[in-house]
Scaffold this active site. Structure first.
Site, PDB file in Angstrom:
ATOM      1  N   HIS A   1      26.683  29.150 -17.191  1.00 22.64           N
ATOM      2  CA  HIS A   1      26.109  27.959 -17.810  1.00 22.64           C
ATOM      3  C   HIS A   1      26.419  27.961 -19.309  1.00 22.64           C
ATOM      4  O   HIS A   1      26.171  28.928 -20.004  1.00 22.64           O
ATOM      5  CB  HIS A   1      24.600  27.941 -17.585  1.00 22.64           C
ATOM      6  CG  HIS A   1      23.922  26.766 -18.177  1.00 22.64           C
ATOM      7  ND1 HIS A   1      22.640  26.828 -18.671  1.00 22.64           N
ATOM      8  CD2 HIS A   1      24.329  25.495 -18.360  1.00 22.64           C
ATOM      9  CE1 HIS A   1      22.284  25.640 -19.126  1.00 22.64           C
ATOM     10  NE2 HIS A   1      23.301  24.814 -18.958  1.00 22.64           N
TER      11      HIS A   1
ATOM     12  N   TYR B   1      41.072  21.816 -31.232  1.00 26.28           N
ATOM     13  CA  TYR B   1      41.781  23.082 -31.061  1.00 26.28           C
ATOM     14  C   TYR B   1      40.848  24.277 -31.305  1.00 26.28           C
ATOM     15  O   TYR B   1      40.876  25.257 -30.558  1.00 26.28           O
ATOM     16  CB  TYR B   1      42.977  23.188 -32.014  1.00 26.28           C
ATOM     17  CG  TYR B   1      44.147  22.294 -31.699  1.00 26.28           C
ATOM     18  CD1 TYR B   1      44.331  21.718 -30.455  1.00 26.28           C
ATOM     19  CD2 TYR B   1      45.109  22.035 -32.669  1.00 26.28           C
ATOM     20  CE1 TYR B   1      45.423  20.909 -30.177  1.00 26.28           C
ATOM     21  CE2 TYR B   1      46.207  21.231 -32.405  1.00 26.28           C
ATOM     22  CZ  TYR B   1      46.359  20.676 -31.157  1.00 26.28           C
ATOM     23  OH  TYR B   1      47.436  19.884 -30.897  1.00 26.28           O
TER      24      TYR B   1
ATOM     25  N   ASP C   1      46.940  18.896 -21.521  1.00 22.46           N
ATOM     26  CA  ASP C   1      48.180  18.200 -21.164  1.00 22.46           C
ATOM     27  C   ASP C   1      49.389  19.089 -21.451  1.00 22.46           C
ATOM     28  O   ASP C   1      49.247  20.208 -21.962  1.00 22.46           O
ATOM     29  CB  ASP C   1      48.268  16.844 -21.869  1.00 22.46           C
ATOM     30  CG  ASP C   1      48.400  16.909 -23.383  1.00 22.46           C
ATOM     31  OD1 ASP C   1      48.868  17.939 -23.925  1.00 22.46           O
ATOM     32  OD2 ASP C   1      48.061  15.914 -24.042  1.00 22.46           O
TER      33      ASP C   1
ATOM     34  N   ASP D   1      27.154  20.265 -17.839  1.00 23.79           N
ATOM     35  CA  ASP D   1      25.920  20.647 -18.522  1.00 23.79           C
ATOM     36  C   ASP D   1      25.102  19.423 -18.930  1.00 23.79           C
ATOM     37  O   ASP D   1      25.613  18.533 -19.605  1.00 23.79           O
ATOM     38  CB  ASP D   1      26.270  21.470 -19.759  1.00 23.79           C
ATOM     39  CG  ASP D   1      25.065  22.114 -20.417  1.00 23.79           C
ATOM     40  OD1 ASP D   1      23.960  22.040 -19.852  1.00 23.79           O
ATOM     41  OD2 ASP D   1      25.236  22.705 -21.494  1.00 23.79           O
TER      42      ASP D   1
END
Length: 144
Positions: free
Chosen positions: A22, A113, A30, A64
């Site tokens: 969790h 990123y 991609d 979540d």
């Protein structure tokens, strides 16, 4: 092959999804995403599109519900308000999987990123649509 599980979810992906706890995060990336650079755990699935992989993942992975922004995509460079076809695809998949309970939050490219570097698992697809990247935070499975 398993009953009820899309075969695009190979053993390495299923293992990674099951091993997540969790709050752990998953990146579906991609074909242009720097997956090797950011991934702690990387599974390559270049034959898969974003749409196919996202649909398969959302069929087995709970999202979540305990904290805000459990699904994040990447903003368009220089035009953060722009909606790309990949964003629409992600939103549509979320709607199908969760009946509008979850929204796609967009992050600036380098923030995305940095967040991806902390993800439990990165699945590198061969998606060619620009901005076809998504981070999903794993939720819990309630008792029946």
């Amino acid at each position: 092959m398993l009953i009820g599980i899309d075969p695009i979810l190979g053993p390495d992906i299923l293992h990674g999804l099951r091993a997540m706890g969790h709050g752990d995060e998953l990146v579906i990336a991609d074909g242009s995403f720097p997956a090797e650079t950011v991934a702690r755990r990387l599974v390559r699935a270049e034959a898969a599109s974003l749409e196919r992989m996202l649909g398969a993942v959302l069929s087995v992975l709970p999202i979540d519900e305990s904290e805000p922004d459990p699904v994040m995509g990447m903003e368009v460079i220089g035009d953060p308000a722009k909606v790309m076809p990949a964003h629409t695809l992600i939103r549509d998949a979320l709607t199908r999987a969760s009946d509008h309970r979850f929204q796609l939050t967009l992050l600036e490219r380098f923030r995305f990123y940095e967040r991806a570097k902390t993800a439990f698992l990165v699945i590198a697809t061969g998606e060619r649509r620009f901005y076809g990247n998504v981070i999903i935070r794993k939720g819990t499975v309630p008792l029946p």
